[in-house]
Design a protein around this motif. Structure first.
Motif, short mmCIF file in Angstrom:
data_model
loop_
_atom_site.label_atom_id
_atom_site.label_comp_id
_atom_site.label_asym_id
_atom_site.label_seq_id
_atom_site.Cartn_x
_atom_site.Cartn_y
_atom_site.Cartn_z
N LYS A 1 0.83 -1.21 0.00
CA LYS A 1 0.00 0.00 0.00
C LYS A 1 0.86 1.27 0.00
CE LYS A 1 -3.94 -2.15 2.35
NZ LYS A 1 -3.38 -3.52 2.27
N GLY A 2 2.18 1.07 -0.02
CA GLY A 2 3.09 2.21 -0.05
C GLY A 2 3.53 2.71 1.31
N ARG A 3 3.12 2.04 2.38
CA ARG A 3 3.60 2.41 3.72
C ARG A 3 4.99 1.84 3.91
NH1 ARG A 3 -1.35 0.04 7.14
NH2 ARG A 3 -0.60 -1.76 5.95
N TRP A 4 5.86 2.59 4.60
CA TRP A 4 7.25 2.16 4.69
C TRP A 4 7.77 2.16 6.13
CZ3 TRP A 4 10.35 6.06 6.64
CH2 TRP A 4 9.88 7.38 6.49
N GLY A 5 8.94 1.53 6.30
CA GLY A 5 9.55 1.47 7.62
C GLY A 5 11.04 1.28 7.52
N VAL A 6 11.73 1.53 8.63
CA VAL A 6 13.18 1.40 8.70
C VAL A 6 13.57 0.88 10.07
CG1 VAL A 6 13.38 3.82 9.35
CG2 VAL A 6 15.39 2.63 8.51
N GLY A 7 14.54 -0.01 10.10
CA GLY A 7 15.11 -0.49 11.35
C GLY A 7 16.63 -0.51 11.24
N THR A 8 17.33 -0.14 12.31
CA THR A 8 18.79 -0.12 12.25
C THR A 8 19.40 -0.22 13.64
OG1 THR A 8 20.70 1.12 11.38
CG2 THR A 8 18.95 2.41 12.39
N ASN A 9 20.62 -0.74 13.71
CA ASN A 9 21.36 -0.74 14.98
C ASN A 9 22.56 0.20 14.93
OD1 ASN A 9 23.28 -2.10 13.46
ND2 ASN A 9 23.16 -4.02 14.59
N VAL A 10 22.55 1.12 13.92
CA VAL A 10 23.65 2.06 13.74
C VAL A 10 23.09 3.29 13.04
CG1 VAL A 10 24.31 1.15 11.48
CG2 VAL A 10 26.04 2.25 12.90
N GLU A 11 23.78 4.42 13.12
CA GLU A 11 23.32 5.58 12.36
C GLU A 11 23.32 5.24 10.87
OE1 GLU A 11 24.23 9.83 13.33
OE2 GLU A 11 25.29 9.72 11.42
N PRO B 1 19.35 4.00 16.18
CA PRO B 1 18.71 3.08 17.11
C PRO B 1 18.43 3.74 18.44
CG PRO B 1 21.06 2.65 17.00
CD PRO B 1 20.78 3.70 15.98
N HIS B 2 17.32 3.35 19.07
CA HIS B 2 16.97 3.85 20.40
C HIS B 2 16.30 2.69 21.13
CE1 HIS B 2 16.14 6.91 23.40
NE2 HIS B 2 14.91 6.43 23.51
N GLY B 3 17.12 1.87 21.80
CA GLY B 3 16.60 0.66 22.42
C GLY B 3 16.14 -0.30 21.33
N SER B 4 14.88 -0.73 21.44
CA SER B 4 14.32 -1.63 20.42
C SER B 4 13.60 -0.86 19.33
CB SER B 4 13.35 -2.61 21.08
OG SER B 4 12.27 -1.91 21.69
N LYS B 5 13.72 0.45 19.32
CA LYS B 5 13.08 1.29 18.33
C LYS B 5 14.11 1.94 17.43
CE LYS B 5 8.94 0.66 20.01
NZ LYS B 5 7.91 -0.08 19.23
N THR B 6 13.63 2.49 16.32
CA THR B 6 14.47 3.28 15.43
C THR B 6 13.82 4.65 15.27
OG1 THR B 6 15.33 1.38 14.20
CG2 THR B 6 15.35 3.51 13.08
N LEU B 7 14.59 5.69 15.55
CA LEU B 7 14.12 7.05 15.41
C LEU B 7 14.76 7.66 14.16
CD1 LEU B 7 14.46 8.26 19.11
CD2 LEU B 7 12.50 7.13 18.00
N TYR B 8 14.00 8.46 13.44
CA TYR B 8 14.55 9.07 12.24
C TYR B 8 13.98 10.47 12.04
CZ TYR B 8 10.15 7.31 10.27
OH TYR B 8 8.83 7.05 10.05
N SER B 9 14.73 11.29 11.30
CA SER B 9 14.31 12.64 10.96
C SER B 9 14.92 13.02 9.63
CB SER B 9 14.74 13.63 12.04
OG SER B 9 16.14 13.62 12.19
N GLN B 10 14.34 14.01 8.98
CA GLN B 10 14.85 14.42 7.68
C GLN B 10 16.22 15.04 7.82
OE1 GLN B 10 12.02 16.65 5.38
NE2 GLN B 10 13.46 17.06 3.73
#
Length: 317
Positions: free
Chosen positions: A260-270, A290-299
């Motif tokens: 459906k065009g929804r996206w995601g990202v996971g990482t253990n490094v910048e 990475p932030h614990g078990s989550k991934t945070l991102y920004s433009q």
């Protein structure tokens, strides 16, 4: 119908820009993706993919690539191919075959030659200088030879709900001759199913292939997780398993998109990645952490983008 493309690393930006225009005009996911990855392969300053890719310990550029059609599940891949331009196109050509769809080394080169693909010396003078510099550092400073394993990987969705995935890389810098990482391995470096979604991975292939990361991410989407939840869960659980079993984990990142065009990202490094979707089809570069078990991102900021270009094009001394 939604369309979109997501790709690993800032180096994919120009290719994604090209693919986004093609998708908007009605091109197929396969055509858009192939053209996008070719743009990365052809740019000499991207030192981990295609022309200008960093060589193995013998000074040879060995390239790996893969293509997958999400409608038919057809796959084509090459490993350790030398002196041929655009391995992604060779991989896509192989995906149309019924047998012998993954070729390596001399066999891949013979196939490319017989099918009219362009021969080209893929070792640039710049890459040779980087190789020479690393040889000196290893000898004089006792540094590890291995550095750089940034695969360009993309997942693409077109207006007809067809999907494709692809990868291309020169692999681990200073690798042993014949070494192949996760990038051309189905389920590890890439996987796509138009009825579900797709994922591609980048990082240390020797660790990514221990968890079949891309296939696992797609299966999590099939089980009902959002693409973001699936990417975070697959990366985090593999990282934790490696730490528990082996005491260490290499760099691992995955990007994914559902049908459906929804996206995601996971990482253990910048990690940087690029996205273009129908809702906002101007491609954007994001930075993920990475932030614990989550991934945070920004433009990514304009300053970051400018510094990136300056860094990759600066003279080698």
């Amino acid at each position: 119908m939604s369309f979109g493309i997501i790709a690993t690393w800032r180096m994919a930006l120009e290719g994604v820009e090209k693919a986004a225009k093609m998708l908007k005009d009605g091109s197929s996911a396969g055509d858009a993706l192939e053209n996008a990855i070719m743009a990365v392969e052809d740019y000499p300053f991207y030192k981990s993919v295609g022309y200008g890719g960093l060589p193995n310990e013998n000074g040879e550029v060995e390239l790996d690539a893969a293509f997958m059609d999400g409608d038919t599940l057809s796959i084509g891949a090459v490993g350790g191919i030398r002196d041929f331009k655009n391995p992604i196109s060779i991989a896509r050509h192989l995906s149309r075959e019924r047998f012998n769809i993954f070729l390596v080394g001399i066999g891949a080169e013979e196939y490319a030659h017989k099918n009219g693909f362009e021969r080209k010396n893929m070792l640039t003078e710049r890459a040779k200088k980087i190789w020479d510099k690393r040889i000196r550092e290893i000898r004089e400073q006792n540094l590890s030879p291995y550095d750089g394993h940034d695969t360009v990987g993309m997942v693409c969705l077109d207006k007809n709900s067809s999907m494709a995935a692809g990868t291309s890389t020169s692999g681990l810098f200073m690798k042993k001759r014949g070494r192949v990482g996760d990038s051309p391995l189905s389920g590890s470096g890439f996987y796509v199913d138009s009825q579900i979604g797709g994922a591609v991975a980048t990082g240390l292939g020797e660790d990514i292939m221990k968890g079949c990361l891309s296939y696992e991410t797609v299966k999590l989407i099939e089980r009902g997780l959002s693409p973001q939840e699936a990417a975070e869960k697959s990366v985090y659980e593999l990282t934790q398993k490696l730490l528990q079993r082996r005491g260490k984990s290499g760099e691992i990142s995955v990007v994914c998109m559902d049908n459906k065009g929804r996206w995601g990202v996971g990482t253990n490094v910048e990690f940087s990645f690029v996205v273009s979707c129908e809702d906002d089809n101007v491609p954007k570069v994001y930075l993920a952490n990475p932030h614990g078990s989550k991934t945070l991102y920004s433009q990514a900021s304009q300053q970051w983008l400018e510094e990136y270009l300056k860094r990759i094009t600066s003279p080698i001394v």
